[in-house]
Design an enzyme around this catalytic site. Structure first.
Site, PDB file in Angstrom:
ATOM      1  N   ASN A 217       7.553  29.403  -5.290  1.00 30.53           N
ATOM      2  CA  ASN A 217       6.515  28.610  -4.620  1.00 30.53           C
ATOM      3  C   ASN A 217       5.955  29.386  -3.433  1.00 30.53           C
ATOM      4  O   ASN A 217       6.327  30.542  -3.211  1.00 30.53           O
ATOM      5  CB  ASN A 217       7.073  27.240  -4.211  1.00 30.53           C
ATOM      6  CG  ASN A 217       8.248  27.391  -3.278  1.00 30.53           C
ATOM      7  OD1 ASN A 217       8.108  27.891  -2.169  1.00 30.53           O
ATOM      8  ND2 ASN A 217       9.430  26.979  -3.729  1.00 30.53           N
ATOM      9  N   ASP A 286      12.092  22.323  -7.779  1.00 29.25           N
ATOM     10  CA  ASP A 286      12.519  21.034  -8.348  1.00 29.25           C
ATOM     11  C   ASP A 286      12.879  21.186  -9.816  1.00 29.25           C
ATOM     12  O   ASP A 286      13.694  20.454 -10.348  1.00 29.25           O
ATOM     13  CB  ASP A 286      11.391  20.000  -8.209  1.00 29.25           C
ATOM     14  CG  ASP A 286      11.218  19.589  -6.756  1.00 29.25           C
ATOM     15  OD1 ASP A 286      12.247  19.376  -6.085  1.00 29.25           O
ATOM     16  OD2 ASP A 286      10.069  19.512  -6.286  1.00 29.25           O
ATOM     17  N   LYS A 296      13.195  40.612 -22.241  1.00 29.54           N
ATOM     18  CA  LYS A 296      11.815  40.208 -21.922  1.00 29.54           C
ATOM     19  C   LYS A 296      11.200  39.418 -23.088  1.00 29.54           C
ATOM     20  O   LYS A 296      11.256  39.872 -24.239  1.00 29.54           O
ATOM     21  CB  LYS A 296      10.975  41.462 -21.659  1.00 29.54           C
ATOM     22  CG  LYS A 296       9.544  41.152 -21.322  1.00 29.54           C
ATOM     23  CD  LYS A 296       8.725  42.410 -21.130  1.00 29.54           C
ATOM     24  CE  LYS A 296       7.259  42.033 -20.962  1.00 29.54           C
ATOM     25  NZ  LYS A 296       6.403  43.208 -20.952  1.00 29.54           N
ATOM     26  N   PHE A 331      12.733  18.244   5.266  1.00 29.16           N
ATOM     27  CA  PHE A 331      11.281  18.385   5.355  1.00 29.16           C
ATOM     28  C   PHE A 331      10.701  17.705   4.118  1.00 29.16           C
ATOM     29  O   PHE A 331      11.363  17.647   3.079  1.00 29.16           O
ATOM     30  CB  PHE A 331      10.879  19.863   5.344  1.00 29.16           C
ATOM     31  CG  PHE A 331      10.860  20.491   6.715  1.00 29.16           C
ATOM     32  CD1 PHE A 331      12.041  20.752   7.387  1.00 29.16           C
ATOM     33  CD2 PHE A 331       9.657  20.819   7.329  1.00 29.16           C
ATOM     34  CE1 PHE A 331      12.034  21.332   8.654  1.00 29.16           C
ATOM     35  CE2 PHE A 331       9.632  21.397   8.590  1.00 29.16           C
ATOM     36  CZ  PHE A 331      10.811  21.650   9.252  1.00 29.16           C
ATOM     37  N   LYS A 345      11.990   9.712   0.941  1.00 20.77           N
ATOM     38  CA  LYS A 345      12.917  10.860   0.827  1.00 20.77           C
ATOM     39  C   LYS A 345      14.010  10.778   1.884  1.00 20.77           C
ATOM     40  O   LYS A 345      15.180  11.074   1.619  1.00 20.77           O
ATOM     41  CB  LYS A 345      12.159  12.189   0.962  1.00 20.77           C
ATOM     42  CG  LYS A 345      11.415  12.573  -0.290  1.00 20.77           C
ATOM     43  CD  LYS A 345      10.632  13.871  -0.158  1.00 20.77           C
ATOM     44  CE  LYS A 345       9.820  14.105  -1.432  1.00 20.77           C
ATOM     45  NZ  LYS A 345       8.892  15.213  -1.346  1.00 20.77           N
ATOM     46  N   LYS A 349      17.778  10.543   0.554  1.00 17.09           N
ATOM     47  CA  LYS A 349      18.631  11.711   0.777  1.00 17.09           C
ATOM     48  C   LYS A 349      19.579  11.514   1.962  1.00 17.09           C
ATOM     49  O   LYS A 349      20.298  12.435   2.348  1.00 17.09           O
ATOM     50  CB  LYS A 349      17.757  12.960   0.963  1.00 17.09           C
ATOM     51  CG  LYS A 349      16.883  13.240  -0.260  1.00 17.09           C
ATOM     52  CD  LYS A 349      16.211  14.588  -0.220  1.00 17.09           C
ATOM     53  CE  LYS A 349      15.295  14.778  -1.428  1.00 17.09           C
ATOM     54  NZ  LYS A 349      15.199  16.163  -1.885  1.00 17.09           N
TER      55      LYS A 349
HETATM   56  O1  PMT Z   1       7.935  28.648   4.737  1.00 13.68           O
HETATM   57  P1  PMT Z   1       6.528  28.335   5.206  1.00 13.68           P
HETATM   58  O2  PMT Z   1       5.503  29.187   4.525  1.00 13.68           O
HETATM   59  O3  PMT Z   1       6.415  28.371   6.694  1.00 13.68           O
HETATM   60  O4  PMT Z   1       6.221  26.826   4.756  1.00 13.68           O
HETATM   61  C1  PMT Z   1       6.936  25.786   5.326  1.00 13.68           C
HETATM   62  C2  PMT Z   1       7.263  24.668   4.314  1.00 13.68           C
HETATM   63  C3  PMT Z   1       5.987  23.993   3.896  1.00 13.68           C
HETATM   64  C4  PMT Z   1       7.988  25.245   3.083  1.00 13.68           C
HETATM   65  C5  PMT Z   1       8.242  23.668   5.050  1.00 13.68           C
HETATM   66  O5  PMT Z   1       7.619  23.195   6.207  1.00 13.68           O
HETATM   67  C6  PMT Z   1       8.648  22.540   4.141  1.00 13.68           C
HETATM   68  O6  PMT Z   1       7.961  21.542   3.972  1.00 13.68           O
HETATM   69  N1  PMT Z   1       9.821  22.663   3.483  1.00 13.68           N
HETATM   70  C7  PMT Z   1      10.343  21.702   2.483  1.00 13.68           C
HETATM   71  C8  PMT Z   1       9.605  21.895   1.181  1.00 13.68           C
HETATM   72  C9  PMT Z   1      10.142  20.960   0.101  1.00 13.68           C
HETATM   73  O7  PMT Z   1      10.868  21.408  -0.731  1.00 13.68           O
HETATM   74  O8  PMT Z   1       9.841  19.724   0.295  1.00 13.68           O
HETATM   75  P2  PMT Z   1      10.238  18.521  -0.750  1.00 13.68           P
HETATM   76  O9  PMT Z   1       9.436  17.383  -0.264  1.00 13.68           O
HETATM   77  O10 PMT Z   1      10.045  18.983  -2.151  1.00 13.68           O
HETATM   78  O11 PMT Z   1      11.786  18.296  -0.514  1.00 13.68           O
HETATM   79  C10 PMT Z   1      12.305  17.376   0.440  1.00 13.68           C
HETATM   80  C11 PMT Z   1      13.575  17.937   1.079  1.00 13.68           C
HETATM   81  O12 PMT Z   1      14.587  18.063   0.090  1.00 13.68           O
HETATM   82  C12 PMT Z   1      13.416  19.289   1.718  1.00 13.68           C
HETATM   83  O13 PMT Z   1      14.140  19.320   2.922  1.00 13.68           O
HETATM   84  C13 PMT Z   1      14.024  20.242   0.694  1.00 13.68           C
HETATM   85  O14 PMT Z   1      14.609  21.406   1.325  1.00 13.68           O
HETATM   86  C14 PMT Z   1      15.097  19.381   0.034  1.00 13.68           C
HETATM   87  N2  PMT Z   1      15.337  19.697  -1.382  1.00 13.68           N
HETATM   88  C15 PMT Z   1      14.310  19.810  -2.256  1.00 13.68           C
HETATM   89  C16 PMT Z   1      14.558  20.089  -3.580  1.00 13.68           C
HETATM   90  C17 PMT Z   1      15.890  20.260  -3.990  1.00 13.68           C
HETATM   91  N3  PMT Z   1      16.175  20.566  -5.240  1.00 13.68           N
HETATM   92  N4  PMT Z   1      16.898  20.117  -3.108  1.00 13.68           N
HETATM   93  C18 PMT Z   1      16.644  19.806  -1.815  1.00 13.68           C
HETATM   94  O15 PMT Z   1      17.561  19.662  -1.016  1.00 13.68           O
END
Ligand code: PMT
Length: 405
Positions: A217, A286, A296, A331, A345, A349
């Protein structure tokens, strides 16, 4: 939240003492690095240093008088005793480069020039940046002098390894000006997070399809890196678990490199021991390929046109039962219904706080230096931020954590 530029040295006076080694040529760049962080810089130049860098260059950059002599009649406009007045007004005295000779004189408490007298007279923190030929640096006399100075509470930024101006290769290079300025910021920052252990995840994950291709991503790690630096500057012990990124983390943090979501999960589980705060700034995949293909996949093959995916492990959801008294921050990266999605979320979580940031627009989310969104806490408080520098946002997030801890 304000939109002033991040200036961690605003209102601070740094007295930069430049002694006579070839690395003195970096002094103007050190001045620039300090000034760009908001500092007032006063320079003291020894006679030997003035052979490598001119007072005029430094004066042009600082816009202030340059101090070269202990008793300068021509500077006595204010009738101040300069080694005392400079020592008193300093928030930090920086000696860069510090030659072997300067270290020896400081270790013996001498005060026979403006640099040594100022260091002896100041009550402010002193940061020494030794730089010299590798054999001089490794000489038992220099080692002993550095040990003496360290035991007296002076801070020492070790020189770096590399090619030296004298033709030798080894330890002795003055660290880059940005590295020196970062150390100055740390030493002048309030240590309000001292004693706190923080685990921060950063960057993207990469999910391999075959030896050539992978799913990832747009995360660059900037938001996480800003949190890492801010937490280190404020005295926290920081471990970073990072997906593949191009940037460098603050030098004080311990960095654990991972690639995939499952590697990140394993590292977070292992890293949680003894941790007070977890901040999940990483953009974790995700969905990941159902199966890794060792060879390949050739163009036109059915595996490529119908790539099968499975959900990745949700790290926060998986470690929820291990939360105990720890403070968990997540985040939420959203294009729509920012607040609603983030609140859902946070609840699902089991988080204490969530930073909901908008993605897919200029100046926010992935890759940008600024961010926009809402900080939401489980206690119901919220704070909107619009195009705030990630460095500033990082401090606000840490302020909130500290307030709630
Ligand atoms: O790195 P930069 O270029 O500065 O960009 C910053 C950012 C946009 C990546 C950052 O600010 C941000 O938003 N990070 C979280 C991105 C994300 O995965 O968001 P989400 O809404 O999909 O997930 C929610 C939370 O669950 C996040 O804290 C994530 O780390 C966590 N997560 C997500 C998927 C997963 N399989 N396990 C998780 O624990």
């Amino acid at each position: 939240m304000g939109d002033a530029p991040y200036a961690p040295l605003a209102g601070r006076t740094i007295v930069l003492c430049i002694t006579g080694g070839i690395a003195a040529y970096k002094a103007p760049l050190i001045v620039r690095s300090l000034a760009s962080r908001g500092a007032h810089v006063d320079c003291i130049l020894t006679e030997a240093a003035a052979q490598f860098v001119t007072p005029l260059s430094l004066q042009s950059l600082t816009g202030r008088p340059i101090y070269t002599r202990m008793f300068p009649v021509e500077h006595q406009r204010s009738y101040e005793i300069e080694h005392i007045s400079l020592a008193d007004k300093a928030d930090l005295v920086l000696v860069a480069p510090a030659t072997a000779n300067c270290l020896a004189r400081l270790a013996h408490g001498m005060a026979d020039d403006l640099v040594t007298a100022t260091v002896l007279a100041t009550k402010a923190p002193v940061l020494l940046c030794p730089s010299m030929n590798v054999n001089m640096y490794e000489h038992p006399a220099t080692r002993a002098n550095l040990a003496t100075l360290r035991n007296r509470g002076l801070e020492i930024l070790e020189p770096e390894q590399g090619f030296l101006a004298c033709g030798w290769e080894g330890k002795g290079r003055l660290p880059e000006p940005e590295r020196i300025a970062a150390e100055v910021v740390r030493l002048t920052s309030p240590q309000d997070l001292a004693g706190l252990k923080i685990l921060i995840t950063c960057g993207p994950t990469c999910e391999d399809i075959d030896p050539v291709r992978f799913i990832t991503n747009r995360s660059t790690g900037k938001m996480g890196a800003a949190l890492v630096e801010a937490a280190c500057l404020r005295g926290a012990e920081v471990t970073v678990i990072s997906g593949p990124v191009a940037l460098k983390y603050a030098p004080w943090a311990r960095v654990v490199d991972v690639r995939s979501a499952s590697e990140m999960l394993a590292a977070v589980k292992e890293g949680l021991d003894g941790v007070d705060v977890l901040i999940m700034a990483a953009a974790v995949a995700d969905y990941v390929p159902k199966e890794y293909q060792r060879r390949k996949i050739k163009k036109g093959r059915s595996e490529m046109s119908a790539l099968e995916l499975r959900p990745s492990p949700d790290i926060l959801a998986t470690i929820k039962p291990l939360k105990d008294k720890r403070f968990f921050v997540g985040f939420a990266a959203e294009t729509d219904d920012l607040k609603e999605n983030a609140l859902e979320k946070m609840k699902r979580k089991g988080l204490d706080m969530i930073v909901a940031n908008r993605v897919g627009e200029e100046g926010s989310g992935f890759a940008s230096a600024t961010n926009s969104g809402i900080l939401l806490s489980a206690d119901g408080t919220q704070e909107v931020f619009e195009h705030v520098e990630k460095t500033m946002l990082a401090h606000t997030i840490l302020d909130k954590i500290r307030g709630a801890w």
